[in-house]
Motif scaffolding. Sequence first.
Motif, PDB file in Angstrom:
ATOM      1  N   GLY A   1       0.741  -1.183  -0.032  1.00  0.00           N
ATOM      2  CA  GLY A   1       0.029  -0.254  -0.004  1.00  0.00           C
ATOM      3  C   GLY A   1       0.958   1.239  -0.113  1.00  0.00           C
ATOM      4  N   ARG A   2       0.557   2.326   0.662  1.00  0.00           N
ATOM      5  CA  ARG A   2       1.026   3.405   0.575  1.00  0.00           C
ATOM      6  C   ARG A   2       2.016   3.588   2.014  1.00  0.00           C
ATOM      7  NH1 ARG A   2      -2.520   8.693   0.515  1.00  0.00           N
ATOM      8  NH2 ARG A   2      -2.960   7.607  -1.552  1.00  0.00           N
ATOM      9  N   ALA A   3       3.332   3.061   1.637  1.00  0.00           N
ATOM     10  CA  ALA A   3       4.210   2.833   2.790  1.00  0.00           C
ATOM     11  C   ALA A   3       5.518   3.257   2.429  1.00  0.00           C
ATOM     12  CB  ALA A   3       4.144   1.642   3.528  1.00  0.00           C
ATOM     13  N   THR A   4       6.442   3.694   3.024  1.00  0.00           N
ATOM     14  CA  THR A   4       8.043   4.220   2.563  1.00  0.00           C
ATOM     15  C   THR A   4       8.856   2.912   3.143  1.00  0.00           C
ATOM     16  OG1 THR A   4       8.064   5.854   3.936  1.00  0.00           O
ATOM     17  CG2 THR A   4       7.400   6.381   1.782  1.00  0.00           C
ATOM     18  N   ALA A   5       8.441   2.351   4.004  1.00  0.00           N
ATOM     19  CA  ALA A   5       9.164   1.516   4.941  1.00  0.00           C
ATOM     20  C   ALA A   5       8.467   0.558   5.639  1.00  0.00           C
ATOM     21  CB  ALA A   5      10.211   2.328   6.009  1.00  0.00           C
ATOM     22  N   PRO A   6       9.008  -0.595   5.995  1.00  0.00           N
ATOM     23  CA  PRO A   6       8.185  -1.651   6.787  1.00  0.00           C
ATOM     24  C   PRO A   6       7.872  -1.432   7.940  1.00  0.00           C
ATOM     25  CG  PRO A   6      10.245  -2.676   5.664  1.00  0.00           C
ATOM     26  CD  PRO A   6      10.324  -1.172   5.691  1.00  0.00           C
ATOM     27  N   HIS A   7       6.453  -1.554   8.225  1.00  0.00           N
ATOM     28  CA  HIS A   7       6.117  -1.234   9.551  1.00  0.00           C
ATOM     29  C   HIS A   7       4.483  -1.725   9.509  1.00  0.00           C
ATOM     30  CE1 HIS A   7       4.326   2.334   7.151  1.00  0.00           C
ATOM     31  NE2 HIS A   7       3.521   2.460   8.187  1.00  0.00           N
ATOM     32  N   LEU A   8       3.934  -1.442  10.947  1.00  0.00           N
ATOM     33  CA  LEU A   8       2.554  -1.968  11.202  1.00  0.00           C
ATOM     34  C   LEU A   8       1.994  -0.645  11.194  1.00  0.00           C
ATOM     35  CD1 LEU A   8       0.169  -3.649  11.558  1.00  0.00           C
ATOM     36  CD2 LEU A   8       0.808  -3.523  13.949  1.00  0.00           C
ATOM     37  N   HIS A   9       0.928  -0.138  10.358  1.00  0.00           N
ATOM     38  CA  HIS A   9      -0.020   1.032  10.832  1.00  0.00           C
ATOM     39  C   HIS A   9      -1.216   0.304  11.606  1.00  0.00           C
ATOM     40  CE1 HIS A   9      -2.021   4.734   9.921  1.00  0.00           C
ATOM     41  NE2 HIS A   9      -3.081   3.997   9.635  1.00  0.00           N
ATOM     42  N   PHE A  10      -1.445   0.921  12.813  1.00  0.00           N
ATOM     43  CA  PHE A  10      -2.397   0.446  13.685  1.00  0.00           C
ATOM     44  C   PHE A  10      -3.290   1.636  14.125  1.00  0.00           C
ATOM     45  CE2 PHE A  10      -3.511  -0.624  18.385  1.00  0.00           C
ATOM     46  CZ  PHE A  10      -4.166  -1.854  17.901  1.00  0.00           C
ATOM     47  N   GLU A  11      -4.549   1.320  13.844  1.00  0.00           N
ATOM     48  CA  GLU A  11      -5.506   2.192  14.026  1.00  0.00           C
ATOM     49  C   GLU A  11      -6.640   1.647  15.231  1.00  0.00           C
ATOM     50  OE1 GLU A  11      -7.506   3.310  10.392  1.00  0.00           O
ATOM     51  OE2 GLU A  11      -5.685   4.505   9.616  1.00  0.00           O
ATOM     52  N   VAL A  12      -7.072   2.578  15.922  1.00  0.00           N
ATOM     53  CA  VAL A  12      -8.196   2.113  16.961  1.00  0.00           C
ATOM     54  C   VAL A  12      -9.439   2.967  16.741  1.00  0.00           C
ATOM     55  CG1 VAL A  12      -8.872   1.609  19.293  1.00  0.00           C
ATOM     56  CG2 VAL A  12      -6.438   0.874  18.364  1.00  0.00           C
TER      57      VAL A  12
END
Length: 269
Positions: A240-251
């Motif tokens: 998706g729209r990401a520039t580096a490996p990471h977890l985008h976490f929403e609540v």
Amino acid sequence: MRRRTASAPASASALPRREKTKSVRNLLIVASVAGMFATVALPAYAATRVGTGEEVQTMQQVAVDNAQSLVVASEASPQALDRQSYSATTPEEIEKKKAEEAAAAAAAARAAAAAVTASARTSAVASVDLSMTAPGSGEVRWPVTVFNYQSYNLFGGYAGHKGFDMMTGTGTPIFAAASGVVRTSTDGGGSYGAVVMIDSVVGGQQVSATYAHMSYGTRVVSAGQTVQAGQLIGQVGQTGRATAPHLHFEVQVNGTYVDPLAWLNANAG
């Protein structure tokens, strides 16, 4: 008494003419007889030979090897032509053939790419123990247990960012933060990339959590599935729209976005 006078003898030239006339007449008679024989006797003879079973020459046998003529056998029979044995010859057929070949090549390329992707996905999932769970015993767990604490909590920041970006390596296990039912699990999440969304009830409140930018093919839960807090659901990626490996976490709590990091600090144990 009368004296009988002797008649004058025929001239010498008259005799040969009568002989010639007689000879010509004889030749004509012979020719007529021969013609009648050829007309009547020969066909009858030929018919007699057929009746006796003797082999009769065909037109092919009559024709000599070097004869400049065309002899067609009466036994020849028409043969059906198989169109499939012919190549395209008209412009329309050629274009259609090219289009079919291009479509077949594209399909083969897609199949090969899918096979490579499937193999890569299988390898990524196989590298993680599917029975592992997040540490802790509380109602809420940390979705990623190994991450850089300098991760960006940009909630409410640029462009209305609503998540906590937990920076960590590709393939890091991701766990369900709370027990609940999977609402969404897809590799086609648009800007989220590969994403899982889970609806839960925590402390009597409706909680919806989003786990985005997973590695393609690493999701191990499906929509409608019930999961437990700390259960493995996928792996970190950069989709998706990401520039580096990471977890985008929403609540979201009761339909309202909240600060994910603050919520975790208050509930995870």
